[in-house]
Design a protein around this motif. Structure first.
Motif, PDB file in Angstrom:
ATOM      1  N   ASN A  31       0.614  -1.386  -0.015  1.00 23.06           N
ATOM      2  CA  ASN A  31      -0.039  -0.004   0.012  1.00 23.06           C
ATOM      3  C   ASN A  31       1.011   1.250   0.016  1.00 23.06           C
ATOM      4  O   ASN A  31       1.756   1.376   0.839  1.00 23.06           O
ATOM      5  CB  ASN A  31      -0.806   0.006   1.066  1.00 23.06           C
ATOM      6  N   PHE A  33       0.429   5.689  -0.414  1.00 21.88           N
ATOM      7  CA  PHE A  33      -0.591   6.818  -0.545  1.00 21.88           C
ATOM      8  C   PHE A  33       0.160   8.118  -0.818  1.00 21.88           C
ATOM      9  O   PHE A  33       1.447   8.388  -0.529  1.00 21.88           O
ATOM     10  CB  PHE A  33      -1.128   6.997   1.123  1.00 21.88           C
ATOM     11  N   TYR A  50      -3.305   0.084  -3.800  1.00 19.71           N
ATOM     12  CA  TYR A  50      -3.026  -1.003  -2.911  1.00 19.71           C
ATOM     13  C   TYR A  50      -2.171  -2.033  -3.513  1.00 19.71           C
ATOM     14  O   TYR A  50      -1.896  -3.227  -2.907  1.00 19.71           O
ATOM     15  CB  TYR A  50      -4.632  -1.673  -2.482  1.00 19.71           C
ATOM     16  N   ARG A  94       2.465   1.470   3.636  1.00 18.09           N
ATOM     17  CA  ARG A  94       2.097   0.353   4.642  1.00 18.09           C
ATOM     18  C   ARG A  94       1.850  -0.885   4.092  1.00 18.09           C
ATOM     19  O   ARG A  94       1.442  -0.997   3.039  1.00 18.09           O
ATOM     20  CB  ARG A  94       0.587   0.846   5.325  1.00 18.09           C
ATOM     21  N   GLN A  96       0.143  -4.468   3.544  1.00 13.82           N
ATOM     22  CA  GLN A  96      -1.194  -4.716   3.295  1.00 13.82           C
ATOM     23  C   GLN A  96      -1.561  -5.382   4.394  1.00 13.82           C
ATOM     24  O   GLN A  96      -1.284  -6.360   4.870  1.00 13.82           O
ATOM     25  CB  GLN A  96      -1.278  -5.708   2.030  1.00 13.82           C
ATOM     26  N   GLY A  97      -2.901  -4.982   5.026  1.00 19.67           N
ATOM     27  CA  GLY A  97      -3.380  -5.509   6.274  1.00 19.67           C
ATOM     28  C   GLY A  97      -2.699  -5.436   7.584  1.00 19.67           C
ATOM     29  O   GLY A  97      -3.053  -5.895   8.633  1.00 19.67           O
ATOM     30  N   GLY A 101       0.497   1.647  11.907  1.00 17.19           N
ATOM     31  CA  GLY A 101       0.324   2.805  10.856  1.00 17.19           C
ATOM     32  C   GLY A 101       1.330   2.943   9.898  1.00 17.19           C
ATOM     33  O   GLY A 101       2.103   2.022   9.395  1.00 17.19           O
ATOM     34  N   TYR A 102       1.113   4.031   9.010  1.00 19.63           N
ATOM     35  CA  TYR A 102       2.018   4.510   7.868  1.00 19.63           C
ATOM     36  C   TYR A 102       3.311   4.705   8.349  1.00 19.63           C
ATOM     37  O   TYR A 102       3.785   5.002   9.344  1.00 19.63           O
ATOM     38  CB  TYR A 102       1.555   5.633   7.388  1.00 19.63           C
ATOM     39  N   PHE A 104       5.750   7.366   6.688  1.00 19.60           N
ATOM     40  CA  PHE A 104       5.788   8.910   5.873  1.00 19.60           C
ATOM     41  C   PHE A 104       6.986   9.056   5.298  1.00 19.60           C
ATOM     42  O   PHE A 104       8.074   8.837   6.013  1.00 19.60           O
ATOM     43  CB  PHE A 104       5.187   9.871   6.722  1.00 19.60           C
TER      44      PHE A 104
END
Lengths: 113, 112
Positions: A31, A33, A50, A94, A96-97, A101-102, A104
C-alpha cells in the motif's frame, strides 16, 4: 531502518506545467498513499494504491493522477499545476493488512507560481 | 465532511505541564486510533495507538485515553519537555482497510 524517500524536498513550478512527484519505499509494502498537508486542514488523502497498477481516489483527487508501475515507486502527477496546488505533499506506505500505521516520507514542498 | 475532529489547533504549555489534545470521531466502524508526531521538516511518525477494547494506553510519557461511548479519545503528555514541541495528529481507521482519516493537527509548543 525502513525508508520512504521523496525525490525532491522543495519544488517551484509555473502555472500550467505538468509536475511529477516521486516516492520510493524500500519495505516491500503493497500500500502506498499520497497526502497533501495544509495549515488548518490537516492531512488529506489524494490517491492511494493497494498494489502495482492499482489505484483508488482519495478525498481530493481533482487535478491529480498517479502512476504505480513498480511496487516500490508511486508517482503523483499534477496534470496542469495551479496556484491552489501549492502545498506540502506527503507520501506514505504500509504493509497490506498491517494493523500498525504508515511510514511517511519527509515531504515535498511544492510552490506553484 | 470531517470524520475526525481535533482540538485545539494550537497549544502552548510550560515545561513540566500536561498538554491534552482531544479528538472525536463519527464513524463507529473505526477500530484503530493512532497518534502521529511531526517535527518541522519531517513527515509524521507513529507515536502511539489504541484499539477500542481498552480505555487507556501508556507509552513512556504519552497516554491515550479512549471513551468508546462518547466516541472521543485524547492524548496526554506527562512532564512535557521543549523537545515535545511538534504537530500532533490524531487519526482513525478500520483494521484491514487502507485508508486512514486524520484530524487537522495540533501545533504544540512547550516553553522552558
Amino acid at each position: 531502518d525502513v525508508k520512504v524517500t521523496q525525490s525532491s524536498r522543495y519544488l517551484v513550478k509555473r502555472t500550467g506545467e505538468k509536475v511529477f512527484l516521486e516516492c520510493v519505499q524500500d519495505m516491500d509494502h503493497e500500500n502506498m498513499f499520497w497526502y497533501r498537508q495544509d495549515p488548518g486542514l490537516g492531512l488529506r488523502l489524494i490517491y492511494f494504491s493497494y498494489d502495482v497498477k492499482m489505484k483508488e481516489k482519495g478525498d481530493i483527487p481533482e487535478g491529480y493522477s498517479v502512476s504505480r508501475e513498480k511496487k516500490e515507486r508511486f508517482s503523483l502527477i499534477l496534470e496542469s499545476a495551479s496556484t491552489n496546488q501549492t502545498s506540502m505533499y506527503l507520501c506514505a506506505s504500509r504493509l497490506q493488512g498491517a494493523i500498525y500505521g504508515y511510514t511517511f516520507g519527509s515531504g515535498t514542498r511544492l510552490t506553484v507560481v | 465532511q470531517q470524520q475526525v475532529k481535533q482540538s485545539p489547533q494550537s497549544l502552548i504549555v510550560q515545561k513540566g505541564g500536561i498538554p491534552i489534545i482531544n479528538c472525536a470521531y463519527e464513524n463507529t466502524a473505526f477500530d484503530y486510533f493512532p497518534w502521529y508526531q511531526q517535527f518541522p521538516g519531517k513527515g509524521p511518525a507513529l507515536l502511539i495507538a489504541i484499539r477500542p477494547d481498552v480505555s487507556e494506553k501508556k507509552e513512556g510519557r504519552f497516554t491515550i485515553s479512549f471513551n468508546k461511548s462518547a466516541k472521543q479519545f485524547s492524548l496526554h503528555i506527562m512532564d512535557s519537555q521543549p523537545g515535545d514541541s511538534a504537530t500532533y495528529f490524531c487519526a482513525a481507521s478500520i483494521v484491514g482497510y487502507q485508508k486512514v482519516t486524520f484530524g487537522i493537527g495540533t501545533k504544540l509548543q512547550v516553553i522552558p
